[in-house]
Write an enzyme that holds these catalytic residues in place. Sequence first.
Site, mmCIF file in Angstrom:
data_model
loop_
_atom_site.group_PDB
_atom_site.id
_atom_site.type_symbol
_atom_site.label_atom_id
_atom_site.label_comp_id
_atom_site.label_asym_id
_atom_site.label_seq_id
_atom_site.Cartn_x
_atom_site.Cartn_y
_atom_site.Cartn_z
ATOM 1 N N CYS A 71 3.177 -3.349 1.487
ATOM 2 C CA CYS A 71 3.529 -3.796 0.250
ATOM 3 C C CYS A 71 1.980 -2.814 -0.901
ATOM 4 O O CYS A 71 2.774 -2.058 -1.515
ATOM 5 C CB CYS A 71 2.254 -4.773 0.924
ATOM 6 S SG CYS A 71 2.935 -6.202 -0.305
ATOM 7 N N HIS A 116 4.259 -7.045 5.631
ATOM 8 C CA HIS A 116 3.215 -7.240 6.613
ATOM 9 C C HIS A 116 3.059 -7.030 7.770
ATOM 10 O O HIS A 116 2.935 -8.012 8.229
ATOM 11 C CB HIS A 116 2.288 -8.485 5.895
ATOM 12 C CG HIS A 116 1.624 -7.994 4.039
ATOM 13 N ND1 HIS A 116 0.291 -7.034 3.634
ATOM 14 C CD2 HIS A 116 1.894 -8.247 3.418
ATOM 15 C CE1 HIS A 116 0.437 -7.287 2.868
ATOM 16 N NE2 HIS A 116 1.322 -7.742 2.186
ATOM 17 N N GLU A 138 1.601 -5.891 9.706
ATOM 18 C CA GLU A 138 0.067 -6.446 10.489
ATOM 19 C C GLU A 138 0.164 -8.375 11.135
ATOM 20 O O GLU A 138 -0.442 -8.674 12.382
ATOM 21 C CB GLU A 138 -0.985 -6.112 9.824
ATOM 22 C CG GLU A 138 -1.102 -7.347 8.647
ATOM 23 C CD GLU A 138 -0.907 -6.668 6.929
ATOM 24 O OE1 GLU A 138 0.728 -5.724 7.385
ATOM 25 O OE2 GLU A 138 -1.319 -7.125 5.803
HETATM 26 N N1 GLN Z 1 -0.479 -7.116 -5.595
HETATM 27 C C1 GLN Z 1 0.998 -6.626 -5.278
HETATM 28 C C2 GLN Z 1 2.434 -7.331 -5.364
HETATM 29 O O1 GLN Z 1 1.766 -8.848 -5.731
HETATM 30 C C3 GLN Z 1 0.909 -6.199 -3.125
HETATM 31 C C4 GLN Z 1 0.683 -7.358 -2.886
HETATM 32 C C5 GLN Z 1 -0.035 -7.489 -1.483
HETATM 33 O O2 GLN Z 1 0.014 -5.745 -1.348
HETATM 34 N N2 GLN Z 1 -0.115 -7.905 -0.436
HETATM 35 O O3 GLN Z 1 3.303 -7.052 -5.260
#
Ligand code: GLN
Length: 538
Positions: free
Chosen positions: A385, A512, A514
């Site tokens: 992300c 994500h 995970e």
């Molecule tokens: N801050 C970034 C976004 O909102 C990454 C978010 C994250 O890593 N969950 O896109």
Amino acid sequence: MKYVVVSGGVLSGLGKGVTASSIGVLLKSAGLRVTAVKIDPYLNSDAGTMSPFEHGEVFVLDDGGEADLDLGNYERFCNLNLFSDNNITTGKIYSEVIEAERRGDYLGKTVQVIPHVTDSIQDWIQRISAIPADGSGEKPEACVIELGGTVGDIESSPFLEALRQFQFRVGRENVCFVHVSLVPVMGPVGEQKTKPTQHTVKELRGLGINPDVLVCRAEAPLEQETREKLAAFCHISPGSVMSAHDVSNIYRVPLLLRDQGICDALGIDCNATDILRKWEKMADRVDNLGPEVHIAMVGKYTGLTDSYLSVIKSLQHASYAINRTLVIDWIEACNLENESHDDWDKLKSADGILVPGGFGDRGIEGKILAANYARVSKTPFLGICLGLQIATIEFCRNVLGLRGANSTEFDPDTPHPAVVFMPEISKTHLGGTMRLGSRPTIFQVEDCMIKRLYDGSSKVDERHRHRYEVNPDLISRIEEAGLVFVGKDETEQRCEIFELNDHPYYVGVQYHPEFKSRPEKPSPPFLGLLLAADGQKI
Ligand code: GLN
């Protein structure tokens, strides 16, 4: 339908979540279809607006629910896919009650905590516990309900009252109350002290709930004398006092409870089941892993394992699959902004580098430096992300020569917006408005490492939580320079996965992974990182 209610006393962080999940495993191994509910007595509607510093990671569910990390424990232990409604909060309950009041559902009545709030809690539990969560599509037969916080907190009292009433609503024989407490050791002879547990049980009984099982956290096994004393003072049979002492790994916890006869107290038979045999094997495997693999975790909540719980679990699952001992070297991202900081040695000696998700600008430049190091030195790298976003920024700056390239999250006036705010996201409301939950990723190429790791599938579903994305206007330039967006969303516009050409493993994922890793089915991007870090070809 059987309900097992898990409450806690004395202090928080005793491992109620692991106890509840372990009980879920035992119920499952007795042949029951299982689901789980977590009650969080705070006023937030969900965990989405809470800092991982204070409350640990926000666990994202398939339906986009931003939940307490215990839902992750239940999903991993019991192999479930839960819903936002499996996490009950005071915020959700009060919103429901107030909305019903405005609609006129209670017309003429004074709306009160008892019965309106307590009824709403019980209705919610009955409603959600009937929804299949184990993939069978069939109604669950047992539900583990974990009450967050500790007994005696003001916030949890309506929930305890609701659970007290619940035993009459569904029948006393269908509810088992399990209370998790602490047995500390004090004095020169190392005496196991029972008083804190006596007090918390007294408090619980004062609220009308008699625990059927006591699970006592302790460093060493409970002595027989301690067990008997607890039984006598807590109005419980000695056979129902469980010692939850420190064990070599968490896979031993269900086995530890089974060996002490918790199944009798739960009224189930889970001897001789394949599920528990698998757990035994897993527990033994985890105690006997091969050589070390070092993964540098470059984040901003380093050392706070709860803040990155699912990422750590996913790395562990992948390490079990390749029979290696995982060592996580924690690196505070902002330390890398000082080029003579010792953390640079740690980064350079690691076998692989991981930059997890995150929000806010602290440590961003350090993460970009880590991505640069991984790319140039050909060290295996996984960016999740935010990790994908900072690696894209690094590539734009140092390969495309776009000076000052950045994300508009950190520099709204950047001359080269490499990462931009997604058009559909709310600019005014922060709760529950990100791009959330399970979304498809379509592979854009015939073959690549990450596709192979996903068994060659052409489409994968993973969970999301973000507001920003790689700037679609820059994609073709980035790809021509060798960073290929091999996975995109269903519109084939939005970037989901990148992979760098001519590198042993340089992968970024916008989602994500995970949240869907399981002990026996590690998440493919993590498995790839571990394989590459161990020098294996993918
Ligand atoms: N801050 C970034 C976004 O909102 C990454 C978010 C994250 O890593 N969950 O896109």
